[in-house]
Scaffold this active site. Structure first.
Site, PDB file in Angstrom:
ATOM      1  N   SER B 159     -16.606 -44.108  33.432  1.00  0.00           N
ATOM      2  CA  SER B 159     -17.566 -43.813  32.504  1.00  0.00           C
ATOM      3  C   SER B 159     -19.348 -43.397  33.685  1.00  0.00           C
ATOM      4  O   SER B 159     -19.259 -44.252  34.014  1.00  0.00           O
ATOM      5  CB  SER B 159     -17.618 -43.967  30.880  1.00  0.00           C
ATOM      6  OG  SER B 159     -19.090 -43.565  30.182  1.00  0.00           O
ATOM      7  N   TYR B 172     -19.113 -51.029  25.157  1.00  0.00           N
ATOM      8  CA  TYR B 172     -18.358 -49.869  25.856  1.00  0.00           C
ATOM      9  C   TYR B 172     -18.809 -50.124  27.875  1.00  0.00           C
ATOM     10  O   TYR B 172     -18.052 -49.809  28.739  1.00  0.00           O
ATOM     11  CB  TYR B 172     -19.024 -48.787  25.041  1.00  0.00           C
ATOM     12  CG  TYR B 172     -18.417 -47.568  25.965  1.00  0.00           C
ATOM     13  CD1 TYR B 172     -16.448 -46.572  25.340  1.00  0.00           C
ATOM     14  CD2 TYR B 172     -18.488 -46.496  26.505  1.00  0.00           C
ATOM     15  CE1 TYR B 172     -16.333 -45.749  26.238  1.00  0.00           C
ATOM     16  CE2 TYR B 172     -18.086 -45.241  27.022  1.00  0.00           C
ATOM     17  CZ  TYR B 172     -17.149 -45.475  26.922  1.00  0.00           C
ATOM     18  OH  TYR B 172     -16.498 -43.963  28.110  1.00  0.00           O
TER      19      TYR B 172
END
Lengths: 288, 280
Positions: B159, B172
Site C-alpha cells: 500500500s 496497517y
C-alpha cells in the site's frame, strides 16, 4: 510507406522520443509505433564531447524511421541537440503540428562515461549535466506547452512524460560515476516536482531506471576496461559474469525492448493513475 | 502487443482475497489472459474489522466470472492466518492444475484508529492477516515452484501506506511496510530461480474496504452521518492526480503488466499505483 494502422492502445497519439537514432530510443520509437503512435524521433546524430564510444549517425536515425514506417506509423525526424532549447522547441512544435499534437514524451537521450573524481575533466562533468539532466529539462520545457494545447483540444488526450534515469546512476550510485549519478539522480527530482506541478491537469510524469542495457553505450572497450582494469583489452565475455553478479535474476544485462515495454506501459492508459514513480527495470539490482 | 493476449495460457494463479474487490478483478483479468485460478477468501466476518467481509456467494461469483471467460477456477474458503489451510490450498491447486506459477497475495483488512486505541488483538489481527497471511500464502508455493524450475511471478499487495506512514493505522502501516521487506528479500533470494517478486503500493482503491460509515466519520468528523460524496474532496486532496480513489481495475492493469513477459526482468520493485500520493 505501408498504410497507417488504425488500431492499438496508442492509436491517434503522438510520441516524442529523444536519442531515437539507436539503442533504447530506437526501440522505444518502434514499440510505441507498434502500439499505434506516430513518432517524433530526435537525435543529435553526432558524437557528444569526449564520450568514449562512437556517436549516432544520420543513417541510424533514418533506420529508426524505416522501422517506424514499417509498422505502419508516421514519423518526423529532427536532428537536434537536446542541449539547445531553442532549436529543440522549434523542432517539437513543428513536428507536433505536422503529426497532430503531442501525447507522450520520452526523454531518453543520454551519454555515459566514468572516471575517479581527480581524473574527471570539468568538461566531462559539464557535458554529462548538460545532456543527461539539462537536456531532459529542455525536452520537457519544449513539450509541455504542446501537451497542454493537445489536451485543451481533446481532453481524452492526457500527456504522459517518461524520463530515462538509471538503476545504477539514479537509485544506487557506484564509484567513478559522480557526474552520471548526479545527473540521473537529478532526473528523480524532475519527476517528483513536475508530477506535482502537472498532475492536477492530468499530465503524468514518471521515470524508468534500467540496469545495464545491451547497447553501444555500455558495450564498448571503455566500459570493459572500466570494469576489468586488470585485463589488457577486455571484451564483452570478460564482463559478463561480473555484470551478472549485480542482479538477482540470472542475467548480465537487459535488452532495449525490456525498457521499451516499461515505457509503453507508462505511456498507456493502463498506467492512467500512475504518476511520480521511479520504475526500476533492473533484474533486482536496486532492491538487494 | 500491449495486451497480454493469451500469454498466460497453461499457467496457474493463486489469488487471496478473491471474493470481491481487487482480488476478484485480478482473478478475472488473469483468467482472460489464459490462466486457471485458485481463489481463496475467508468469506466470513472478522470480529475486530469494522466492515462486512464477503460471503461464499461472492467467491462463487468470482468463480463464475472466471469460468465465463473460459478458464477453470477452484474456490477455497480459508483464512490466510491459517498456515495449514493455506498449505492445503496450494496442495489442492497442484493436485488439480499441476502447478502454481503466479501468486497474488492480495488479502488484506484495515482498521482506522489511533494507536492508543489499538488493542493487542487488533494488532494481532491486522499483522496476522496483512503480513503473516501473505507469508502463509507464498511460503507453500516456493518449494514446488523452485523444483519445477520454470520461473514464477509473485505479486504482493502492499500500500502507499506501507511506504509512507499515515496516522491512525499504525498496525496497517507496519504490516504493509513489512510486505516491502518481504518482497525485496524474496526477490533477491528467488531471482536465481527466475522467480520474480514485486509489490504494489496503491492509493485508496474504490472497494468495500474503504467505504464504511465509521471511515467516513473519521474523515469528516464535522458531519453527523457523512456519506461517500462527503469524503470525495478529502480523498482527492491526498492525491496529485485529480481523483479521490482509483478503480480496482487500475491495480489489475499493473498486475497484468508485472506478470507478463513485458516485465520479465522486473523484480524486487515497489510499484506505486497511487495517483501521485507518495510524492505529494
Amino acid at each position: 510507406m505501408s498504410e497507417q494502422r488504425t488500431t492499438g492502445p496508442l492509436h491517434g497519439r503522438v510520441a516524442l522520443v529523444t536519442g531515437a537514432a539507436r539503442g533504447q530510443g530506437r526501440s522505444h520509437a518502434v514499440r510505441l509505433a507498434e502500439d499505434g503512435a506516430s513518432i517524433i524521433a530526435v537525435d543529435v546524430c553526432a558524437r557528444v564531447g569526449d564520450t568514449p564510444y562512437p556517436g549516432a549517425t544520420p543513417a541510424d536515425l533514418e533506420r529508426t524511421a524505416e522501422l517506424v514506417t514499417a509498422v505502419g506509423q508516421r514519423v518526423c525526424l529532427e536532428v537536434v541537440d537536446v542541449r539547445h532549447l531553442g532549436s529543440l522547441t522549434d523542432a517539437v512544435h513543428r513536428a507536433a503540428d505536422e503529426l497532430g499534437g503531442l501525447d507522450i514524451v520520452v526523454a531518453n537521450a543520454g551519454i555515459a562515461g566514468g572516471a575517479p573524481i581527480e581524473a574527471m575533466e570539468a568538461s566531462a562533468w559539464q557535458d554529462m549535466i548538460d545532456v543527461n539532466l539539462t537536456g531532459v529539462w529542455n525536452t520537457i520545457k519544449a513539450a509541455v506547452p504542446v501537451l497542454r494545447r493537445t489536451a485543451d483540444k481533446d481532453p481524452s488526450r492526457r500527456g504522459s512524460i517518461i524520463l530515462t534515469s538509471s538503476a545504477n546512476g539514479g537509485i544506487k550510485a557506484p564509484p567513478n560515476l559522480s557526474h552520471y549519478a548526479a545527473a540521473k539522480h537529478g532526473i528523480v527530482g524532475l519527476v517528483r516536482s513536475l508530477a506535482n506541478e502537472l498532475g492536477p491537469e492530468g499530465i503524468r510524469v514518471n521515470s524508468v531506471h534500467p540496469t545495464a542495457v545491451d547497447t553501444d553505450m555500455i558495450q564498448n572497450a571503455f566500459t570493459y576496461k572500466l570494469f576489468r582494469p586488470e585485463l589488457e583489452s577486455p571484451g564483452k565475455a570478460d564482463v559478463e559474469d561480473l555484470f551478472r553478479s549485480f542482479h538477482s535474476l540470472p542475467i548480465p544485462w537487459i535488452e532495449p525492448i525490456d525498457v521499451s515495454n516499461a515505457v509503453a506501459f507508462l505511456a498507456s492508459d493502463r498506467a492512467r493513475r500512475i504518476t511520480g514513480i521511479t520504475l526500476p527495470v533492473d533484474g533486482g539490482l536496486s532492491a538487494r | 502487443m500491449a495486451s497480454p493476449g493469451r500469454q498466460l495460457e497453461g499457467r496457474v494463479a493463486l489469488i487471496t482475497g478473491a471474493a470481491r474487490g481487487q482480488g476478484r478483478s485480478h482473478a478475472v483479468r488473469l483468467a482472460e489472459a489464459g490462466a486457471d485460478v485458485v481463489l481463496v477468501d475467508i468469506c466470513a466476518d472478522i470480529a475486530s474489522i469494522p466492515y462486512e467481509q464477503p460471503r461464499s456467494d461472492d467467491l462463487d461469483e468470482t468463480k463464475r466470472l472466471v469460468e465465463a471467460v473460459g478458464r477453470a477456477a477452484i474456490g477455497v474458503v480459508a483464512d490466510v492466518r491459517d498456515a495449514v489451510a493455506m498449505a492445503d490450498a496450494v496442495d489442492l491447486a497442484i493436485d488439480q492444475f499441476g502447478r502454481v506459477d503466479i501468486v497474488c497475495a492480495n488479502a488484506g483488512v484495515i482498521q482506522l484508529k489511533p494507536s492508543t486505541a489499538i488493542t493487542t488483538s487488533d494488532w494481532a489481527d491486522v499483522i496476522g492477516i496483512n503480513l503473516t497471511g501473505a507469508w502463509n500464502t507464498i511460503a507453500p508455493t516456493l518449494a514446488p515452484m523452485i523444483e519445477r524450475d520454470e520461473g514464477g511471478s509473485i505479486i504482493i499487495t502492499s500500500s502507499a501506506a506501507g511506504v509512507k506512514g499515515p496516522p491512525n493505522m499504525a498496525h496497517y502501516a507496519a504490516a504493509k511496510s513489512g510486505l516491502i521487506g518481504l518482497t525485496r528479500s524474496l526477490a533477491a533470494e528467488l531471482g536465481p530461480h527466475r522467480i520474480r517478486v514485486n509489490c504494489l503500493a496503491p492509493t485508496t482503491v474504490d472497494t468495500d474496504m474503504v467505504h464504511w460509515p465509521e471511515a467516513y466519520r473519521i474523515f469528516r468528523p464535522d458531519l453527523d452521518s457523512p456519506g461517500r460524496a462527503d469524503v470525495v474532496d478529502v480523498f482527492t486532496a491526498l492525491n496529485v492526480l485529480p481523483v479521490p480513489w482509483i478503480d480496482a481495475s487500475d491495480v489489475t492493469d499493473a498486475v497484468a503488466w508485472l506478470v507478463s513477459d513485458e516485465a520479465r526482468y522486473v523484480t524486487g520493485i515497489v510499484l506505486p499505483i497511487d495517483a501521485g500520493t507518495l510524492i505529494k
